[in-house]
Design an enzyme around this catalytic site. Structure first.
Site, PDB file in Angstrom:
ATOM      1  N   TYR A 154      -9.461 -11.860 -19.726  1.00 35.12           N
ATOM      2  CA  TYR A 154      -8.039 -11.917 -19.350  1.00 35.12           C
ATOM      3  C   TYR A 154      -7.141 -12.041 -20.591  1.00 35.12           C
ATOM      4  O   TYR A 154      -6.100 -11.382 -20.686  1.00 35.12           O
ATOM      5  CB  TYR A 154      -7.864 -13.116 -18.419  1.00 35.12           C
ATOM      6  CG  TYR A 154      -6.503 -13.298 -17.797  1.00 35.12           C
ATOM      7  CD1 TYR A 154      -6.093 -12.513 -16.728  1.00 35.12           C
ATOM      8  CD2 TYR A 154      -5.634 -14.281 -18.269  1.00 35.12           C
ATOM      9  CE1 TYR A 154      -4.842 -12.700 -16.143  1.00 35.12           C
ATOM     10  CE2 TYR A 154      -4.394 -14.488 -17.699  1.00 35.12           C
ATOM     11  CZ  TYR A 154      -3.999 -13.699 -16.631  1.00 35.12           C
ATOM     12  OH  TYR A 154      -2.768 -13.891 -16.048  1.00 35.12           O
ATOM     13  N   LYS A 158      -4.339  -9.406 -21.593  1.00 43.94           N
ATOM     14  CA  LYS A 158      -2.927  -9.792 -21.666  1.00 43.94           C
ATOM     15  C   LYS A 158      -2.361  -9.629 -23.071  1.00 43.94           C
ATOM     16  O   LYS A 158      -1.167  -9.370 -23.242  1.00 43.94           O
ATOM     17  CB  LYS A 158      -2.750 -11.226 -21.156  1.00 43.94           C
ATOM     18  CG  LYS A 158      -2.975 -11.366 -19.642  1.00 43.94           C
ATOM     19  CD  LYS A 158      -2.148 -10.372 -18.851  1.00 43.94           C
ATOM     20  CE  LYS A 158      -1.944 -10.756 -17.405  1.00 43.94           C
ATOM     21  NZ  LYS A 158      -1.237  -9.701 -16.641  1.00 43.94           N
TER      22      LYS A 158
END
Ligand SMILES: NC(=O)c1ccc[n+]([C@@H]2O[C@H](COP(=O)([O-])OP(=O)(O)OC[C@H]3O[C@@H](n4cnc5c(N)ncnc54)[C@H](O)[C@@H]3O)[C@@H](O)[C@H]2O)c1
Length: 253
Positions: A154, A158
């Protein structure tokens, strides 16, 4: 665009959470909104909230990581609402684990939804934006882009959203298109609820613990993020591009 024509906004992952609040907010700003999520039926509450307030919205079922579904969805939106010139790449998933326990599937799923999804949606919508000589793209990053234990997939996705955003800003600026990124801190949604469950804490306790670490001493709400997105998507923000705005109740290290 004539002054009476409504701009069309597309918000992905808008059945709930930050996406739903953003769809409602953009509709309140006068946009016609395409509410995209995996399951079209799941979008009906967001659409109903918009139409009950006098706005215009349609529900669109689409997996943003699927090229054919994205192309079909954007074609349908253009036909039913008009050319999409505002895009919010918000759809997201978590597949948290420590590196040594993380499966390749969990790595791929997170990359596909966030990065491939934002790429496919942006590519499909930019043609309409170039034709219109106007466009606003907002990509959801996260405070996790700075690194977060248990989120190697993640955090990488991101952080990737930020590089993606800056490159879109450079490539598309000459067509009247801006691209910016909003990086939320802790926001109360099903996503943070699932994290509380994973670490074995009650959601209320989890929020209270998080709030003590945030300078403004509270956790965020989806509307806090929708407000930032509304700014970036507005006509008045045409000279703001390639930026990352952390919306986290304070600065991050
Ligand atoms: N909640 C937070 O604290 C927080 C913090 C930082 C960043 N974010 C980011 O904000 C965005 C929204 O998060 P949220 O908290 O509202 O999450 P959420 O889980 O409540 O909502 C995400 C939505 O995305 C949809 N979605 C997932 N995969 C999809 C796909 N392939 N195609 C279409 N839709 C899909 C889900 O069905 C869901 O409705 C995400 O990108 C998330 O990573 C959230």
């Amino acid at each position: 665009m004539s002054t009476t024509e409504q701009r069309v906004a597309v918000v992905t992952g808008a059945a709930r959470g930050i996406g739903a609040a953003t769809a409602v907010r953009l509709a309140a700003e006068g946009r016609a909104v395409a509410v995209i999520d995996l399951d079209e039926a799941a979008c009906k509450d967001t659409v109903a909230q918009i139409t009950a307030a006098g706005g215009k919205a349609i529900a669109v079922g689409c997996d943003v990581a699927d090229e054919a579904q994205v192309e079909a969805a954007v074609t349908r939106i253009a036909a039913e609402l008009g050319a999409p010139t505002i895009l919010v790449n918000n759809a997201g998933v978590l597949r948290d684990n420590l590196l040594f326990k993380m499966s390749a599937t969990d790595w791929d799923t997170v990359m596909n939804v966030h990065l491939r999804g934002a790429f496919l949606m942006s590519r499909a919508c930019q043609a309409h934006m170039v034709d219109a000589g106007f466009g606003r793209i907002v990509n959801l990053s996260s405070s996790s882009a700075l690194g977060n234990r248990g989120q190697v997939n993640y955090a990488a996705a991101k952080a990737g959203m930020q590089g993606f955003t800056k490159t879109l800003a450079k490539e598309l600026g000459k067509f009247g298109i801006t691209a910016n990124s909003v990086a939320p801190g802790f926001i109360v949604t099903e996503m943070t609820k699932s994290t509380a469950e994973r670490v074995g804490m009650g959601f209320e306790d989890f929020q209270a613990a998080a709030a003590t670490q945030i300078p403004v001493q509270r956790v965020g709400r989806p509307e806090d993020i929708a407000n930032a997105i509304a700014f970036f998507t507005g006509d008045a923000a045409g000279f703001v591009s390639g930026q990352v705005m952390y919306v986290a109740g304070g600065p991050l290290n």
